[in-house]
Motif scaffolding. Structure first.
Motif, short mmCIF file in Angstrom:
data_model
loop_
_atom_site.label_atom_id
_atom_site.label_comp_id
_atom_site.label_asym_id
_atom_site.label_seq_id
_atom_site.Cartn_x
_atom_site.Cartn_y
_atom_site.Cartn_z
N SER A 154 -37.43 -19.42 -111.04
CA SER A 154 -36.26 -18.65 -111.48
C SER A 154 -34.99 -19.39 -111.08
N ASP A 155 -33.90 -19.07 -111.78
CA ASP A 155 -32.58 -19.46 -111.31
C ASP A 155 -32.07 -18.35 -110.40
N TYR A 156 -31.14 -18.69 -109.52
CA TYR A 156 -30.61 -17.71 -108.57
C TYR A 156 -29.09 -17.79 -108.56
N LEU A 157 -28.47 -16.61 -108.50
CA LEU A 157 -27.02 -16.53 -108.46
C LEU A 157 -26.60 -15.65 -107.28
N VAL A 158 -25.80 -16.22 -106.38
CA VAL A 158 -25.21 -15.44 -105.30
C VAL A 158 -23.73 -15.26 -105.64
N LEU A 159 -23.31 -14.03 -105.82
CA LEU A 159 -21.93 -13.76 -106.24
C LEU A 159 -20.93 -14.04 -105.12
N ASN A 160 -21.35 -13.85 -103.87
CA ASN A 160 -20.46 -13.97 -102.71
C ASN A 160 -19.34 -12.95 -102.75
N SER A 161 -19.34 -12.10 -103.72
CA SER A 161 -18.46 -10.95 -103.93
C SER A 161 -18.61 -10.55 -105.38
N THR A 162 -18.74 -9.25 -105.65
CA THR A 162 -18.84 -8.80 -107.04
C THR A 162 -17.58 -9.13 -107.83
N ALA A 163 -16.47 -9.38 -107.14
CA ALA A 163 -15.23 -9.75 -107.83
C ALA A 163 -15.35 -11.10 -108.52
N MET A 164 -16.35 -11.88 -108.15
CA MET A 164 -16.54 -13.20 -108.75
C MET A 164 -17.39 -13.17 -110.01
N LEU A 165 -17.88 -12.00 -110.40
CA LEU A 165 -18.78 -11.89 -111.54
C LEU A 165 -18.17 -12.43 -112.82
N TYR A 166 -16.87 -12.26 -112.99
CA TYR A 166 -16.21 -12.69 -114.22
C TYR A 166 -16.37 -14.19 -114.46
N LYS A 167 -16.58 -14.97 -113.40
CA LYS A 167 -16.65 -16.42 -113.52
C LYS A 167 -17.96 -16.88 -114.14
N ILE A 168 -18.95 -16.00 -114.18
CA ILE A 168 -20.29 -16.41 -114.60
C ILE A 168 -20.83 -15.58 -115.76
N ILE A 198 -33.09 -15.13 -114.24
CA ILE A 198 -32.17 -15.30 -113.12
C ILE A 198 -32.17 -14.05 -112.24
N ALA A 199 -32.14 -14.25 -110.95
CA ALA A 199 -32.02 -13.16 -109.98
C ALA A 199 -30.63 -13.25 -109.35
N ILE A 200 -29.93 -12.11 -109.31
CA ILE A 200 -28.54 -12.09 -108.86
C ILE A 200 -28.43 -11.28 -107.57
N PHE A 201 -27.73 -11.85 -106.59
CA PHE A 201 -27.53 -11.23 -105.29
C PHE A 201 -26.05 -11.15 -104.98
N GLU A 202 -25.67 -10.12 -104.22
CA GLU A 202 -24.26 -9.95 -103.87
C GLU A 202 -23.84 -10.91 -102.76
N GLY A 203 -24.70 -11.08 -101.75
CA GLY A 203 -24.39 -11.97 -100.63
C GLY A 203 -25.55 -12.89 -100.35
N PHE A 204 -25.29 -13.96 -99.60
CA PHE A 204 -26.34 -14.97 -99.43
C PHE A 204 -27.45 -14.51 -98.49
N PHE A 205 -27.22 -13.53 -97.62
CA PHE A 205 -28.31 -13.04 -96.78
C PHE A 205 -29.37 -12.32 -97.62
N ASP A 206 -28.95 -11.67 -98.69
CA ASP A 206 -29.92 -11.04 -99.59
C ASP A 206 -30.72 -12.11 -100.34
N PHE A 207 -30.06 -13.19 -100.72
CA PHE A 207 -30.74 -14.31 -101.36
C PHE A 207 -31.78 -14.91 -100.42
N LEU A 208 -31.39 -15.16 -99.17
CA LEU A 208 -32.33 -15.70 -98.18
C LEU A 208 -33.50 -14.75 -97.96
N THR A 209 -33.19 -13.45 -97.93
CA THR A 209 -34.23 -12.43 -97.75
C THR A 209 -35.24 -12.47 -98.88
#
Length: 278
Positions: free
Chosen positions: A209-223, A186-197
């Motif tokens: 690969s699987d991909y995870l966009v946090l949309n905020s590091t504060a959301m990390l606990y959910k995953i 899995i590749a993890i990105f903080e925002g979706f523009f980095d994912f698109l990049t």
């Protein structure tokens, strides 16, 4: 507006979200956030959305929207007021006590479709990700009696991350976006523009690969629990104190986590680096 008017009229959720701070636990009226001035594992900052105030159980300190900005930015009241003056449309919802209940949406979506508006096409091209425009949507919405359009990226709770040249907000519930392809990496990105990049750089058309966009590091606990299922975790987080701290925590928790930010050393994030080099 004077100080008292600002304390009443600018929502505390709006201010916290402007710093990419989101609740760890939430109900209709209150929520718990991590402390503003220290690292902690158990959230101690209680926020009352109705009173528009917060209380830190760890220090016994109370906050309003002005003192929150002062604490985070380490600035004067005057500078805090200037900061707050820029947030007049940046909140995602209004909550009030009414016969219908506590929660009332303050926005209305009118259209969602493929990216066609010239301004958004230009915006994506400036960010060097237009080739991946099929992964986002053009969204038109009404917020605080004004009409807007922007690039939208769907999260796993049905909320929409909203970006254009002038602002970034979230419409609906904040959450991560997990793209599952049945991979053990899995590749993890903080925002979706980095994912698109990343998808643009790699010219990704496969499901390697699987991909995870946090949309905020504060959301990390959910995953966090799901991440233990992967044999390799590649971290493409921001080169700022928050991103580096998150990388440090991830590497301590997962032996197979790799910090990939060395690729874009000297730049804020993967997208900024890519835009400068091409």
């Amino acid at each position: 507006m004077n100080c008292e008017e600002i304390k009443k009229n600018i929502g505390i959720r709006t201010v916290l979200e402007s710093f990419n701070l989101f609740p760890v636990k939430e109900n209709l009226r209150t929520a718990f956030y991590f402390a503003l001035d220290r690292e902690e594992k158990i959230p101690s900052l209680s926020v009352d959305f109705i009173k528009n105030k917060a209380f830190d159980f760890g220090t016994g300190r109370s906050y309003d929207v002005i003192s929150i900005v002062q604490t985070i930015n380490k600035c004067s009241i005057s500078d805090a007021l200037k900061y707050l003056g820029k947030l007049d449309f940046s909140h995602e919802r209004t909550e009030k006590n009414s016969k219908e209940g506590w929660q009332t949406r303050s926005y209305e979506v009118s259209k969602i479709h493929e990216i066609t508006h010239p301004a958004l096409v230009r915006y994506l091209k400036e960010r060097k990700v237009y080739e991946q425009s099929h992964l986002v949507k053009e969204i038109h919405f009404r917020l605080k009696l004004k009409n807007y359009f922007a690039v939208g990226f769907l999260n796993d709770s049905g909320g929409m991350e909203i970006r254009n040249q002038y602002f970034k907000i979230c419409l609906g519930d904040k959450d991560v976006t997990l793209v599952k392809n049945g991979s053990n990496e899995i590749a993890i990105f903080e925002g979706f523009f980095d994912f698109l990049t990343y998808m643009n750089i790699e010219n990704k058309q496969d499901n390697s690969s699987d991909y995870l966009v946090l949309n905020s590091t504060a959301m990390l606990y959910k995953i966090e629990k799901k991440l233990s299922e992967y044999s390799k975790i590649s971290l493409f987080l921001d080169n700022d104190p928050n991103g580096r701290q998150t990388v440090k925590q991830m590497k301590m928790k997962y032996a197979n986590a790799e910090d990939c930010s060395l690729i874009y050393t000297g730049f804020k994030d993967l997208n900024e680096w890519f835009c400068q080099r091409t």
